[in-house]
Design a protein around this motif. Structure first.
Motif, mmCIF file in Angstrom:
data_model
loop_
_atom_site.group_PDB
_atom_site.id
_atom_site.type_symbol
_atom_site.label_atom_id
_atom_site.label_comp_id
_atom_site.label_asym_id
_atom_site.label_seq_id
_atom_site.Cartn_x
_atom_site.Cartn_y
_atom_site.Cartn_z
ATOM 1 N N GLU A 26 0.833 -1.200 0.000
ATOM 2 C CA GLU A 26 0.000 0.000 0.000
ATOM 3 C C GLU A 26 0.872 1.256 0.000
ATOM 4 N N ASN A 27 0.224 2.364 -0.402
ATOM 5 C CA ASN A 27 0.867 3.692 -0.368
ATOM 6 C C ASN A 27 2.200 3.697 -1.127
ATOM 7 N N VAL A 28 2.163 3.212 -2.352
ATOM 8 C CA VAL A 28 3.376 3.199 -3.181
ATOM 9 C C VAL A 28 3.679 4.632 -3.620
ATOM 10 N N TRP A 29 4.879 5.086 -3.289
ATOM 11 C CA TRP A 29 5.303 6.451 -3.602
ATOM 12 C C TRP A 29 6.636 6.391 -4.341
ATOM 13 N N VAL A 30 6.718 7.002 -5.525
ATOM 14 C CA VAL A 30 7.912 6.929 -6.373
ATOM 15 C C VAL A 30 8.454 8.339 -6.580
ATOM 16 N N THR A 31 9.769 8.484 -6.391
ATOM 17 C CA THR A 31 10.453 9.759 -6.618
ATOM 18 C C THR A 31 11.469 9.577 -7.739
ATOM 19 N N PRO A 32 11.293 10.237 -8.895
ATOM 20 C CA PRO A 32 12.283 10.121 -9.977
ATOM 21 C C PRO A 32 13.593 10.794 -9.586
ATOM 22 N N GLY A 33 14.698 10.166 -9.973
ATOM 23 C CA GLY A 33 16.024 10.716 -9.721
ATOM 24 C C GLY A 33 16.835 10.769 -11.000
ATOM 25 N N GLU A 34 18.133 11.065 -10.858
ATOM 26 C CA GLU A 34 19.030 11.138 -12.011
ATOM 27 C C GLU A 34 19.364 9.723 -12.471
ATOM 28 N N GLY A 35 18.616 9.233 -13.440
ATOM 29 C CA GLY A 35 18.804 7.875 -13.919
ATOM 30 C C GLY A 35 18.409 6.827 -12.900
ATOM 31 N N SER A 36 17.447 7.145 -12.035
ATOM 32 C CA SER A 36 17.027 6.203 -10.996
ATOM 33 C C SER A 36 15.598 6.509 -10.574
ATOM 34 N N LEU A 37 15.019 5.548 -9.843
ATOM 35 C CA LEU A 37 13.689 5.706 -9.257
ATOM 36 C C LEU A 37 13.754 5.252 -7.809
ATOM 37 N N ILE A 38 13.293 6.097 -6.907
ATOM 38 C CA ILE A 38 13.259 5.774 -5.481
ATOM 39 C C ILE A 38 11.820 5.414 -5.123
ATOM 40 N N ILE A 39 11.618 4.175 -4.632
ATOM 41 C CA ILE A 39 10.273 3.646 -4.375
ATOM 42 C C ILE A 39 10.100 3.453 -2.874
ATOM 43 N N ARG A 40 9.006 3.964 -2.348
ATOM 44 C CA ARG A 40 8.650 3.774 -0.935
ATOM 45 C C ARG A 40 7.221 3.236 -0.866
ATOM 46 N N PHE A 41 6.974 2.365 0.101
ATOM 47 C CA PHE A 41 5.648 1.746 0.227
ATOM 48 C C PHE A 41 5.500 1.212 1.643
ATOM 49 N N SER A 42 4.297 0.769 1.945
ATOM 50 C CA SER A 42 4.015 0.157 3.252
ATOM 51 C C SER A 42 3.537 -1.275 3.042
ATOM 52 N N SER A 43 3.638 -2.101 4.078
ATOM 53 C CA SER A 43 3.275 -3.521 3.982
ATOM 54 C C SER A 43 1.760 -3.678 3.822
#
Length: 235
Positions: A26-43
């Protein structure tokens, strides 16, 4: 007896937990970066760590590309590196429930919804973009300068005609055009210099050939009277 009942109740509880359906993170949150993707989520749900834990897999692919899987991750934060800058990537996150209390039995869950994000450009890409823009502007200005130079050479006479100042009207005529009652001829006569019509005096002496040889030139000049003739008249 009570122990047996407790054991039976505990067994029923465990069997039910092992067969539980695991939903997507749940609550999948993605932050685009310089040639990358930072993914945050909850169980998907809370569970005691002494019984089970969650591990996560990330399914990602470049849009209209081949799907890749990265994992397992035990953290709720995942970083996808080595991605192409300024490209759109789609991803899904999947949770697996691992029963640590029962020999690490794994229960796979469902994938999250598909979400797409575009990566940002890194320093190298920024430098390349700046160089390309600078070269493009230089070539464009060079082409414009060459075209202008060619047009100037081709239409030199026409350009000179456009920028040439028109002939000016004399002030007397301009005043006459404004007020025709003014005596324009008298004004022109006043402006005319009196030396323009001046006459020069020329002395002409005519003698027979024999007398001309005997008489000195100075004497002839003194005895002869001046004869006036306009300048420029052929003698």
């Amino acid at each position: 007896m009570s122990v047996c009942i407790f054991t039976c109740i505990f067994c029923v509880c465990v069997r039910y937990s092992i067969s539980v359906t695991v939903g997507p993170p749940e609550n999948v949150w993605v932050t685009p970066g310089e040639g990358s993707l930072i993914i945050r989520f909850s169980s998907p749900f809370d569970i005691p760590a002494s019984l089970a834990t969650f591990v996560y897999y990330v399914h990602y692919w470049e849009k209209a590309g081949i799907q890749k899987v990265k994992g397992p991750f035990r953290s709720n934060s995942v970083v996808l590196n080595d991605l192409k800058p300024l490209r759109e990537y789609c991803l899904q996150v999947k949770a697996h429930l691992v029963w640590t209390y029962y020999n690490n039995i794994s229960r796979p869950g469902h994938l999250s919804n598909i979400s797409c994000y575009e990566t940002t450009m890194d320093a190298t890409t920024k430098l390349q973009q700046v160089i390309i823009i600078a070269v493009g502007i230089f070539l464009l200005l060079s082409a414009l300068a060459g075209a202008c130079f060619f047009l100037v050479l081709k239409y030199k006479g026409l350009i000179k005609y456009w920028f040439h100042s028109p002939p000016s009207i004399p002030s007397q005529i301009e005043e006459y055009l404004k007020d025709p009652s003014q005596p324009i001829l008298e004004a022109l006569d006043k402006d005319t210099s009196p030396t323009d019509d001046a006459w020069d005096s020329v002395s002409i002496v005519s003698l027979p050939d024999k007398e001309q040889e005997d008489v000195p030139q100075s004497t002839l000049t003194q005895d002869s009277g001046p004869v006036c003739q306009p300048v420029g008249q052929e003698l």
